[in-house]
Design a protein around this motif. Structure first.
Motif, short mmCIF file in Angstrom:
data_model
loop_
_atom_site.label_atom_id
_atom_site.label_comp_id
_atom_site.label_asym_id
_atom_site.label_seq_id
_atom_site.Cartn_x
_atom_site.Cartn_y
_atom_site.Cartn_z
N ASN A 33 45.26 33.43 34.40
CA ASN A 33 44.23 34.03 33.56
C ASN A 33 42.86 34.06 34.24
OD1 ASN A 33 43.96 31.35 33.62
ND2 ASN A 33 43.51 31.07 31.44
N SER A 34 42.81 33.68 35.52
CA SER A 34 41.50 33.67 36.17
C SER A 34 41.05 35.08 36.48
CB SER A 34 41.56 32.86 37.46
OG SER A 34 42.41 33.53 38.35
N ALA A 35 39.85 35.38 36.09
CA ALA A 35 39.32 36.71 36.35
C ALA A 35 38.77 36.75 37.76
CB ALA A 35 38.23 37.04 35.36
N SER A 36 39.31 37.59 38.58
CA SER A 36 38.85 37.67 39.96
C SER A 36 37.46 38.32 40.00
CB SER A 36 39.83 38.50 40.77
OG SER A 36 39.24 38.84 41.98
N THR A 37 36.64 37.82 40.92
CA THR A 37 35.31 38.43 41.03
C THR A 37 35.32 39.62 41.97
OG1 THR A 37 34.79 36.92 42.81
CG2 THR A 37 34.10 36.27 40.61
N ASP A 38 36.49 39.82 42.65
CA ASP A 38 36.57 40.96 43.57
C ASP A 38 36.33 42.26 42.81
OD1 ASP A 38 39.22 39.50 45.55
OD2 ASP A 38 37.05 39.18 45.48
N GLY A 39 35.53 43.11 43.39
CA GLY A 39 35.28 44.39 42.74
C GLY A 39 34.13 44.34 41.76
N TYR A 40 33.63 43.13 41.50
CA TYR A 40 32.52 43.02 40.55
C TYR A 40 31.32 42.39 41.21
CZ TYR A 40 35.94 44.09 37.00
OH TYR A 40 36.91 44.69 36.26
N LYS A 41 31.12 42.71 42.45
CA LYS A 41 29.96 42.19 43.17
C LYS A 41 28.70 42.77 42.52
CE LYS A 41 32.38 40.27 46.48
NZ LYS A 41 32.58 38.86 46.48
N LYS A 63 35.27 29.41 37.99
CA LYS A 63 35.28 28.95 36.59
C LYS A 63 34.37 27.72 36.48
CE LYS A 63 39.83 30.44 35.19
NZ LYS A 63 41.17 29.97 34.87
N SER A 95 43.08 28.70 43.74
CA SER A 95 43.21 28.96 42.31
C SER A 95 44.56 29.60 42.04
CB SER A 95 42.09 29.89 41.88
OG SER A 95 42.41 30.43 40.64
N THR A 96 45.31 29.05 41.06
CA THR A 96 46.61 29.65 40.77
C THR A 96 46.71 30.13 39.33
OG1 THR A 96 47.43 27.51 40.20
CG2 THR A 96 47.84 28.23 42.45
N GLY A 97 45.71 29.81 38.56
CA GLY A 97 45.76 30.21 37.16
C GLY A 97 45.88 31.72 37.02
N TYR A 115 30.62 38.00 30.61
CA TYR A 115 31.10 38.36 31.95
C TYR A 115 32.61 38.64 31.92
CZ TYR A 115 32.89 37.74 36.64
OH TYR A 115 33.58 37.93 37.80
N SER A 162 44.59 31.39 48.07
CA SER A 162 43.62 30.88 47.11
C SER A 162 44.01 29.51 46.62
CB SER A 162 43.56 31.85 45.94
OG SER A 162 42.88 31.26 44.89
#
Lengths: 778, 416
Positions: free
Chosen positions: B40-48, A162, B36-38, A55, B34
């Motif tokens: 390196n977090s991959a946002s899920t926006d746009g990947y619905k 996560k 979440s502040t990391g 993913y 948010s």
């Protein structure tokens, strides 16, 4: 001044080796339980991580692959095909792994969908109330607040998508409630009552402000110690859960990521939730400490106070599981629920007070304030030398009017002195606290037993009873054939139902006919399991017949409920405490540095009579308690269940198939009752002797705990040899009878077992008697 | 020293508060979007997830329905006898129903329809063990009309069912016998009327202050008729000479009319189960199925005919020996003095017969759509009917209701 007093009280509690050892033991128990609860055996994490990486690398690919797997799964023929497991290394299905990863990466969407559905329902409820013009009531106000709160959460909470590690395990663990509260009980007792034997009590009572300040210092020190205990145990739980789960995920992620906190009404990170959890634990523990302290001050008796403390713990635990329909959100105002954030704050809770929707936290704070005030008043008021009434003299500025005091003095003088020179009665009088505790234990026993022996109203059991009414009694080939035919017919109906349903769906058969068949199908579904059970029973009885033994078809649900009740820990607890304690308090030194035992040991007659009297009281009391407990069991058993034909052979039940003796059921019940009584009395003898031979309470209770529980738990974990030293097996005589029936004749094991226990008991009694007669022990 | 300890505790508490509030995740800054502040977090926006392609979309049945209307709500007195329903019941514009798939009891206001069903206890936050009605097995409900009128029109429901009391590894959820309680929708208060009756509930009805219910304790033949007052007093049960299946039909003028299936006879007795006697024998080619309605003059009942279908008959109470045929192939039930019935097994046509006027009406006729829709489970209102329907050949998960306005003839969807 009061600070010094507090420090002095703390030093006193810390100086007790009993408290320190107990704290250490309980800490170890907590570590073991927490590790056991949090440890997750190797699962699909590795494969989940791999799919998660897919993913992260290419989300588009992940979702297209997920859609493909879902499509594949939807069109799978469950009878022949198996879902693919290319990503799962042939161990886990791909669809399960993708489902799991989808849950992780779409956690935010899932959360918002859930909150959205709540908001939609709440809006609907409010709209209906507004339309009906019923806005002046608690339900409307509650829903308005819920709407406001959860709309805020919907707009402001964001989950980071996560994997969550460790937090689930930490919040799930809920075995520390009893451990922590037991330690708080001991510490509070120590703080409250330690001065009564040391002589400081008398000094404090005579000093100006001595009573009030000492009492305040004691209560504050108990509260401080409770806080230390809670912080210590929480820290340990947090650490152990983290280690067992392989660490914690980011503490800044929203606490709503954990399923049990999904509806948490606060916008908190995991770090914040941890702090709130600790705060709730501290609140619950201090509430308990204050209530218990007031109880101790009223009772001024350690055993009774412990009993009440355990009662409070137990009742709060029971209250947490009470029926929601009757208790509503009030049921969460108990120490157990408040102790755990995932119970108390799992969602917004409010109660109806005079038509207003009042948040549970506001009610809780009000209760804490009231309890704290009451505890301080009671503790300060009752900590005095001469009982309740003079205790009201909190300071020199407020004393009870002389007229009032003289009334009580006059009453005391007027009361006629009654008494007896009987050693037995005096012994019972001295153990009065334990007997009062027995009354409380009996109440708990009644509650537990009435819950255990609930009528079995399941359709399966009703069907079983109905079949046994038809074929009950001695086995015959005709009965076996009848059962087999019924079973075949049942299987036939079940197997044909898919076709029938399809025919009905496509209009080939009428509704009326379908309803008839459906009714038969539903009844066959229930009967199938019962008949399968009876077919196996018929096969077993057939084998018995070939061995020349005539078994019977019997309705054995009630019998098994009785025999499978297991060890009655409440009875064992009572017997152990009563008998261990019998000699213990005679060892206690008075202010003059001597003990009653030292006085009575001066003469041989004193030693012997006291020993005999104590032994007789312990044995008789244990026998009485055993009888009372058995009667309670039998009362609830007979009320809820029908018993099988008592004249039938015990071998009619397959669990006894490999035992040697062919007893009737009634004879077997008598045999087990006799063994159970003997076991209880042997336990009483051993505990009594330990109490006599060992002077220190800690050693006696520790030894009794080890002797009773270690073999039991060892045997439970599969160490067969431990079964021969398991005292509890004597109480649960059915388990003893069936001990290793397949490997060798059961009586051999039984005899070995009895020999070991009898030897131990006899040795302890002989040693004790020799000592009582003034001889050397070794 | 004491002051020092207090200061220390205060300082520690302030630090803890500071730690929580200062953390970027838990801060009170309203601009923080948010937790979440990391970086390196991959946002899920746009990947619905892409829209589902399977199964192919079918024509929407909602399109065939009208826009939600408003039914006429009548003000009337409480009826003497109310029959409980397993599907749902109505009062005014309120429709209460049990969900056989998801469990629980829910409601909708027909005149103020919401996009989702609403929980009876009005607490959207509860689910699973938190929901008092979530695990209720078989829930027969009725509106206590007398109590409702006294309650200012806010419905008081009587609910009868089996409540779970635990879980067994062998048999799954363990249910208590039959529990009956009343739920006041004004105060949200649930009051247990009876919770210790053995057996599974089969049917329930109410005559003035008395609740009648039948339980099955010994399978097909072990039916027992019980009665209990609304306030929990006056419990008694009818003792059967031998095990039988029975069904309470109607109560009128303090007389209970019931069918006893062992002998297939229609019987009557007093409210205290005394003076039991057989009114007429229901055996023969056409055997009696149910007593549907009783007036001062007539007893209405259905029989199963030679084709396995139900016919409606009546007999005069003055001369019970003579029966009068009314309708053929007409399965249904009474609401007031109107008999609603459908013909044939596919439930395509629902009609009504007014016993007072003798007028017959067609409520709906979906014969043309018979390859697509079947309808069943009705709840009758004074001016409307609610039907549950399934859409044959497609995903039938969840329940969908339609409200049919008997005055305007309009039909609209009620999400369930």
């Amino acid at each position: 001044m009061i600070t010094r007093l507090i420090l002095y009280e703390l030093r006193k509690v810390f100086s007790s080796s009993f408290v320190k050892i107990l704290a250490l033991l309980l800490l170890l128990v907590n570590i073991v339980l927490c590790a056991y609860s949090s440890y997750t055996p190797y699962g699909p994490e590795e494969y989940v991580d791999r799919v998660l990486q897919i993913y992260y690398d290419d989300p588009q690919y992940f979702f297209s692959e997920y859609a493909r797997l879902e499509n594949e799964f939807e069109h799978l023929d469950p009878s022949s095909d198996e879902p693919s497991s290319a990503y799962g290394g042939g161990v886990y299905y791909d669809i399960s792994l993708f489902d799991k990863v989808n849950e992780i990466v779409c956690a935010d969407d899932i959360y918002h969908d859930k909150i959205d559905s709540v908001i939609m329902q709440v809006r609907g409820i409010c709209s209906n109330y507004e339309k009906a013009g019923r806005t002046d009531n608690c339900v409307y106000r509650y829903n308005k607040y819920v709407l406001e709160r959860y709309t805020y959460l919907y707009e402001n909470v964001k989950l980071d998508g996560k994997p969550v590690k460790g937090w689930e395990q930490y919040f799930r663990y809920n075995a520390d409630y009893f451990i922590v509260f037991i330690l708080i009980t001991v510490v509070s007792l120590r703080a409250a009552l330690s001065d009564r034997t040391s002589g400081f009590y008398s000094i404090a009572s005579t000093c100006r402000n001595g009573r009030a300040r000492t009492a305040a210092a004691k209560l504050i020190s108990a509260l401080l110690l409770s806080a230390v205990i809670v912080v210590l145990f929480t820290a340990v739980t947090f650490t152990v859960s983290g280690i067992a789960a392989g660490g914690y995920s980011d503490f800044r992620n929203a606490a709503q990521s954990v399923y049990s906190l999904q509806l948490l009404p606060l916008r908190l990170s995991f770090g914040g939730a941890l702090a709130v959890d600790l705060g709730l634990k501290l609140l619950s523990a201090s509430l308990y400490c204050m209530i218990l302290f007031a109880v101790i001050m009223i009772l001024k008796q350690s055993v009774l106070s412990v009993g009440v403390g355990i009662g409070i713990m137990f009742l709060n635990y029971v209250a947490a599981g009470s029926n929601e329909t009757a208790a509503g959100q009030w049921k969460f105002l108990n120490l157990w629920s408040v102790y755990y954030i995932d119970q108390y704050a799992a969602r917004y809770r409010a109660v109806d007070i005079a038509g207003q929707s009042v948040g549970l936290t506001a009610v809780l704070i009000a209760i804490v304030v009231c309890v704290a005030a009451a505890a301080f008043i009671i503790s300060l008021g009752l900590y005095a030398k001469n009982g309740i009434f003079s205790g009201i003299r909190i300071s020199s500025r407020f004393t009870m009017p002389e007229k009032l005091r003289s009334m009580f003095r006059a009453k005391r003088r007027a009361s006629k002195r009654v008494g007896s020179n009987s050693l037995v009665l005096y012994e019972i009088y001295k153990q009065r606290a334990v007997y009062i505790a027995l009354a409380a234990i009996i109440v708990i026993k009644v509650i537990v037993t009435s819950d255990y022996y609930k009528p079995n109203n399941t359709a399966t059991d009703t069907a079983l009873k109905s079949y046994i009414e038809k074929i009950g009694g001695p086995y015959s080939a005709e009965k076996a054939a009848y059962i087999n035919e019924e079973y075949e017919a049942c299987l036939e109906i079940v197997s044909q139902f898919d076709t029938i349903q399809s025919d009905w769906w496509y209009g080939k058969i009428s509704d009326e006919y379908y309803n008839q068949l459906f009714s038969r199908y539903m009844s066959a579904l229930t009967d199938k399991d019962v008949l399968e059970y009876l077919v196996n029973r018929a096969e077993y009885l057939g084998e018995l017949e070939s061995r020349g033994i005539v078994g019977s078809f019997i309705y054995d649900t009630g019998y098994y409920a009785y025999m499978d009740q297991g060890v009655d820990w409440l009875l064992l607890l009572f017997v152990a405490v009563l008998c261990c304690r019998s000699y213990l308090y005679e060892h206690a030194k008075t202010q003059s540095g001597t003990s009653m035992l030292m006085v009575s040991n001066v003469t041989e007659l004193g030693r012997k009579r006291l020993f005999r009297c104590k032994a007789a009281v312990s044995i008789m009391s244990s026998a009485f308690a055993w009888y009372a407990f058995k009667m309670i069991d039998l009362f609830f058993l007979m009320r809820s269940y029908e018993m099988p034909d008592m004249t039938s052979s015990l071998l009619s039940m397959p669990r006894y198939g490999e035992t040697l003796f062919d007893l009737t059921i009634s004879n077997y019940i008598i045999v087990t009752a006799v063994i159970s009584l003997t076991g209880t009395l042997l336990l009483a003898s051993i505990c009594f002797c330990m109490g006599y031979l060992m002077r220190r309470a800690l050693f006696v209770y520790a030894a009794a705990t080890v002797v009773i529980t270690v073999p039991y738990f060892a045997a439970s974990t599969g160490v067969k040899a431990a079964g021969f030293f398991d005292l509890t097996a004597l109480y649960d005589a059915d388990r003893l009878y069936r001990l290793s029936p397949g490997a060798a004749p059961a009586p051999v094991y039984g005899i070995c077992f009895w020999a070991v226990i009898l030897f131990a008991a006899a040795a302890a009694i002989i040693l004790s008697m020799r000592r009582a007669e003034g001889g050397e022990l070794i | 020293m004491f002051k020092k300890i207090v200061c220390l505790i205060l300082a520690a508490a302030l630090c803890a508060v500071g730690l929580i509030s200062c953390s970027p995740a838990g801060g009170n800054d309203k601009n923080t979007e948010s937790l979440s502040t990391g970086d390196n977090s991959a946002s899920t926006d746009g990947y619905k997830r892409p829209p589902e392609t399977f199964p192919p979309e079918e024509p929407k049945w909602e399109d065939t329905l009208d826009e939600p209307g408003e039914v006429t709500v009548l003000e009337r007195e409480a009826r003497d006898y109310i029959v409980g329903s397993w599907g749902g019941c109505t009062w005014g514009s309120m429709f209460y129903f049990s969900d056989w798939d998801d469990g629980g009891i829910w409601y909708q206001d027909v005149n103020n329809i919401q996009p989702t069903k609403l929980p009876l206890h009005n607490d959207a936050l509860s689910d699973g063990s938190d929901d008092p009605f979530a695990q209720l097995k078989a829930a027969c409900i009725l509106v206590d009309e007398d109590a409702t009128i006294k309650n200012g029109g806010a419905p008081v429901l009587i609910i009868c069912g089996s409540f779970p009391i635990g879980y067994s590894e062998d048999t799954g959820i363990v249910y208590k016998g039959t529990m009956i309680g009343s739920f006041d929708t004004l105060t949200n208060k649930w009051t247990v009327i009876s919770d210790d009756v053995e057996g599974e509930p089969m049917e329930m009805s109410m005559y003035r202050d008395t609740i009648f219910f039948v339980t099955a304790t010994g399978g097909e033949d072990g039916y027992v008729l019980h009665k209990i007052n609304r306030d929990g007093s006056g419990y008694s049960s009818m003792e059967n000479e031998e095990p039988t299946k029975l069904s309470i039909g109607w109560v009128h003028n303090d007389v209970i009319y019931y069918v006893e299936y062992k002998t297939l006879s229609v019987c009557s007795c007093n409210l205290d189960f005394s003076d039991r006697h057989v009114l007429f024998d229901g055996t023969g080619v056409n055997y009696v199925k149910d007593v549907s309605y009783v007036t001062d003059d007539y007893i209405y009942y259905t029989v199963i005919n030679a084709d396995g279908e139900e016919d409606l008959y009546r007999r005069s109470l003055k001369d019970i020996s003579k029966s009068e045929f009314l309708l053929e192939d007409a399965t249904g039930g009474f609401y007031g003095d109107v008999y609603y019935y459908y013909s044939g097994f596919a439930l395509y046509v629902l009609s009504s017969l007014n016993m007072e006027t003798g007028e017959t009406k067609t409520v709906y006729d979906i014969t043309d759509d018979s390859d697509k829709i079947t309808k069943s489970r009705y709840a009758y209102g004074d001016t409307y009917i609610i039907c549950e329907f399934t859409y044959r050949g497609s995903d039938t998960s969840g329940m969908h209701y339609t409200c049919i306005d008997l005055v305007s003839g309009k039909e609209w969807l009620i999400p369930g």
